[in-house]
Design an enzyme around this catalytic site. Structure first.
Site, PDB file in Angstrom:
ATOM      1  N   LYS A  51      28.964 -33.819  68.462  1.00 20.50           N
ATOM      2  CA  LYS A  51      30.102 -33.172  69.136  1.00 20.50           C
ATOM      3  C   LYS A  51      30.436 -33.925  70.421  1.00 20.50           C
ATOM      4  O   LYS A  51      31.606 -34.137  70.751  1.00 20.50           O
ATOM      5  CB  LYS A  51      29.768 -31.706  69.446  1.00 20.50           C
ATOM      6  CG  LYS A  51      29.822 -30.825  68.201  1.00 20.50           C
ATOM      7  CD  LYS A  51      29.131 -29.495  68.374  1.00 20.50           C
ATOM      8  CE  LYS A  51      28.988 -28.799  67.019  1.00 20.50           C
ATOM      9  NZ  LYS A  51      28.085 -27.649  67.059  1.00 20.50           N
ATOM     10  N   GLN A  95      25.153 -23.663  70.954  1.00 20.89           N
ATOM     11  CA  GLN A  95      24.640 -24.242  69.706  1.00 20.89           C
ATOM     12  C   GLN A  95      23.658 -23.275  69.041  1.00 20.89           C
ATOM     13  O   GLN A  95      22.696 -22.840  69.660  1.00 20.89           O
ATOM     14  CB  GLN A  95      23.945 -25.586  70.007  1.00 20.89           C
ATOM     15  CG  GLN A  95      23.470 -26.305  68.767  1.00 20.89           C
ATOM     16  CD  GLN A  95      24.600 -26.679  67.808  1.00 20.89           C
ATOM     17  OE1 GLN A  95      25.627 -27.215  68.215  1.00 20.89           O
ATOM     18  NE2 GLN A  95      24.423 -26.374  66.530  1.00 20.89           N
ATOM     19  N   ASP A 118      34.162 -21.454  69.505  1.00 21.83           N
ATOM     20  CA  ASP A 118      33.580 -21.203  68.182  1.00 21.83           C
ATOM     21  C   ASP A 118      34.261 -20.023  67.491  1.00 21.83           C
ATOM     22  O   ASP A 118      34.083 -19.827  66.290  1.00 21.83           O
ATOM     23  CB  ASP A 118      32.080 -20.891  68.320  1.00 21.83           C
ATOM     24  CG  ASP A 118      31.218 -22.077  67.922  1.00 21.83           C
ATOM     25  OD1 ASP A 118      31.706 -22.932  67.164  1.00 21.83           O
ATOM     26  OD2 ASP A 118      30.067 -22.131  68.368  1.00 21.83           O
TER      27      ASP A 118
END
Ligand code: NDP
Length: 283
Positions: A51, A95, A118
């Site tokens: 990422k 994460q 997200d």
């Protein structure tokens, strides 16, 4: 005739190029993504690394907050609070998986919805469920629909069958397909006679987590298959989808694994960062 392969790698590269061009044309500071990693899970470290690399490629600033595996939920909340309050941070990504002693959903709930790239916060998940376009849509489901859109596959009026009802894939992708006016059926582990549903599918989205679970006898001729599954067998380092590749003989279109939905997830994450930045700057 074998199916047309929906090339997620190529489509994601197109999206990345579009985002990069948009970022290059921005005046002022570039967008900024904060990635929070708790513990030292090697797979998570690889994901965070990729990422970060993608951010660099596009011109998005990325910052990392790394906490030890022993960090408490309150310590993690403190870090997220700082990022929530930092006007220089547009997107926050936690994460997963988080260590077992931390309540993952409570952590997702703590991220400001406008920075929740997200799309896992109740506000964003709720907006997706309501069919509203104001929120940040979670990346893998958004990627599935974008693959269909960019392959010019008509979704309206189709029978779409989703296998899987997780909060991160099955449910939101079903909501997005409903928004596209598909007639959506959601199947799960308690569904009786699953094949009776999957054989009706014009579009089949498989998000199960079981290698080659969907077999050719379960699909009809001409079906469009989106295979979300990423399964790594212990004996091999290769990735396998939830759909038996032999289904390509019956499908009109199919996503490969790897190279289908996977690359789209990170492209949609970058897209969400840019969206969050633009909203942050419009305030
Ligand atoms: P979950 O384990 O959270 O959900 C799996 C779903 O499949 C559940 O709803 C479960 O039903 C259903 N299921 C399990 N067994 C059966 C069965 N025998 N028949 C019908 N349904 C069944 O997984 P995720 O949604 O998180 O992920 C699904 C797959 O997608 C995984 O392979 C994952 O690695 C992959 N993935 C890929 C991403 C990408 O970027 N390409 C991103 C995220 C995930 P029930 O609810 O009843 O238990």
């Amino acid at each position: 005739m074998p199916a047309q392969i929906i090339d997620g790698k190529k489509i994601s590269e197109d999206i990345i190029s579009e985002i990069r061009a948009e970022v290059a044309a921005l005046t002022g500071r570039p967008p900024c993504l904060a990635v929070v990693l708790v513990g030292n899970d090697p797979a998570s470290a690889v994901y965070v690394g990729s990422k970060k690399k993608m951010c660099e490629k596009i011109g998005i600033t990325s910052i990392e907050r790394i906490l030890p595996a022993s960090a408490s939920q309150d310590e993690l909340f403190t870090v997220i609070k700082q990022l929530n309050n930092d006007d220089g941070v547009d997107g926050i990504l936690i994460q997963s998986p988080l260590p077992k002693h931390i309540n993952e959903q409570a952590v997702f709930n703590f991220v400001l919805p406008e920075k929740d790239v997200d799309g896992f916060s109740p506000t964003n998940a709720g907006l997706t469920a309501l069919g509203e376009s104001g929120g940040l849509v979670s990346c893998t489901p958004a990627g599935c629909v974008e693959l269909l859109r960019r392959t010019d596959i008509n979704m309206s009026g189709t029978n779409c069958v989703v296998i899987g009802r997780s909060n991160i894939v099955g449910r939101p992708v079903a909501s997005l397909m409903l928004k596209e006016s598909a007639t959506v059926t959601i199947c799960h582990s308690k569904t009786k006679n699953l094949a009776q549903y999957t054989r009706q599918a014009d579009i089949l989205i498989a998000a199960i987590g079981k290698k080659h679970f969907v077999t050719p006898d379960m699909v009809k001729d001409g079906v469009v298959i989106i295979d979300v599954g990423i399964n790594r067998t212990p004996d091999s380092k290769k990735l396998h989808g939830d759909v038996d590749p032999a289904c390509a003989e019956k499908a009109s279109h199919i996503t490969p694994v790897p190279g289908g939905v996977g690359p789209m997830t990170i492209a949609m994450l970058m897209s969400n960062c840019l969206k969050a930045y633009k909203r942050n700057h419009a305030k």
